[in-house]
Write a protein that holds these residues in place. Structure first.
Motif, PDB file in Angstrom:
ATOM      1  N   PRO A  54       0.804  -1.226   0.000  1.00 21.99           N
ATOM      2  CA  PRO A  54       0.000   0.000   0.000  1.00 21.99           C
ATOM      3  C   PRO A  54       0.838   1.277   0.000  1.00 21.99           C
ATOM      4  CG  PRO A  54      -0.050  -1.015   2.150  1.00 21.99           C
ATOM      5  CD  PRO A  54       0.687  -1.959   1.246  1.00 21.99           C
ATOM      6  N   PHE A  55       0.213   2.327  -0.522  1.00 25.59           N
ATOM      7  CA  PHE A  55       0.801   3.653  -0.524  1.00 25.59           C
ATOM      8  C   PHE A  55      -0.316   4.656  -0.309  1.00 25.59           C
ATOM      9  CE2 PHE A  55      -0.197   2.371  -4.815  1.00 25.59           C
ATOM     10  CZ  PHE A  55      -0.866   3.458  -5.340  1.00 25.59           C
ATOM     11  N   SER A  56       0.023   5.877   0.031  1.00 23.30           N
ATOM     12  CA  SER A  56      -0.984   6.920   0.273  1.00 23.30           C
ATOM     13  C   SER A  56      -1.629   7.340  -1.040  1.00 23.30           C
ATOM     14  CB  SER A  56      -0.344   8.136   0.931  1.00 23.30           C
ATOM     15  OG  SER A  56       0.151   7.792   2.195  1.00 23.30           O
ATOM     16  N   VAL A  57      -2.944   7.474  -1.024  1.00 20.02           N
ATOM     17  CA  VAL A  57      -3.681   7.949  -2.194  1.00 20.02           C
ATOM     18  C   VAL A  57      -3.932   9.441  -2.008  1.00 20.02           C
ATOM     19  CG1 VAL A  57      -5.824   7.772  -3.513  1.00 20.02           C
ATOM     20  CG2 VAL A  57      -4.777   5.715  -2.530  1.00 20.02           C
ATOM     21  N   HIS A  58      -3.481  10.228  -2.967  1.00 23.97           N
ATOM     22  CA  HIS A  58      -3.668  11.675  -2.916  1.00 23.97           C
ATOM     23  C   HIS A  58      -4.596  12.167  -4.018  1.00 23.97           C
ATOM     24  CE1 HIS A  58      -0.562  12.005   0.126  1.00 23.97           C
ATOM     25  NE2 HIS A  58       0.167  11.181  -0.605  1.00 23.97           N
ATOM     26  N   ALA A  59      -4.806  11.351  -5.042  1.00 22.22           N
ATOM     27  CA  ALA A  59      -5.664  11.724  -6.158  1.00 22.22           C
ATOM     28  C   ALA A  59      -6.038  10.469  -6.936  1.00 22.22           C
ATOM     29  CB  ALA A  59      -4.925  12.696  -7.080  1.00 22.22           C
ATOM     30  N   PHE A  60      -7.063  10.564  -7.741  1.00 22.14           N
ATOM     31  CA  PHE A  60      -7.425   9.466  -8.627  1.00 22.14           C
ATOM     32  C   PHE A  60      -8.007  10.044  -9.910  1.00 22.14           C
ATOM     33  CE2 PHE A  60     -11.209  10.263  -6.127  1.00 22.14           C
ATOM     34  CZ  PHE A  60     -12.240  10.187  -7.047  1.00 22.14           C
ATOM     35  N   THR A  61      -8.116   9.224 -10.938  1.00 21.13           N
ATOM     36  CA  THR A  61      -8.608   9.644 -12.239  1.00 21.13           C
ATOM     37  C   THR A  61      -9.827   8.819 -12.609  1.00 21.13           C
ATOM     38  OG1 THR A  61      -6.379  10.218 -12.961  1.00 21.13           O
ATOM     39  CG2 THR A  61      -8.005   9.880 -14.678  1.00 21.13           C
TER      40      THR A  61
END
Length: 82
Positions: A54-61
């Motif tokens: 896992p990694f931090s989610v800062h944006a998505f499309t």
């Protein structure tokens, strides 16, 4: 998708409509990403996936398929588990 590779998929025949808007939700927390339909987050899940790295989610499309039009409306909920 992770690094361009598909990690999960599911069949969803007739999930979209050209005649009416339909509601969907996306939730991510503690390495779990979930997608579902309906107005309430957590109801009617379609698929989920636990990211082993896992990694931090800062944006998505969000996008429509090639050659297709789409209309999107977003409501945001901040906080763990929303």
């Amino acid at each position: 998708m992770r690094d361009g590779a598909e990690v999960i998929s599911t069949s969803t025949p007739n999930i979209l409509s050209c005649k009416e808007s339909r509601w969907f939700w996306i939730r991510w927390a503690d390495a779990m990403i979930e997608v579902g339909k309906g107005h309430s987050v957590g109801d009617q899940p379609i698929m989920s996936w636990k990211d082993p790295e896992p990694f931090s989610v800062h944006a998505f499309t969000v996008s429509s398929g090639f050659g297709s039009d789409g209309r999107y409306e977003f409501n945001t909920y901040e906080g763990k588990g929303q």
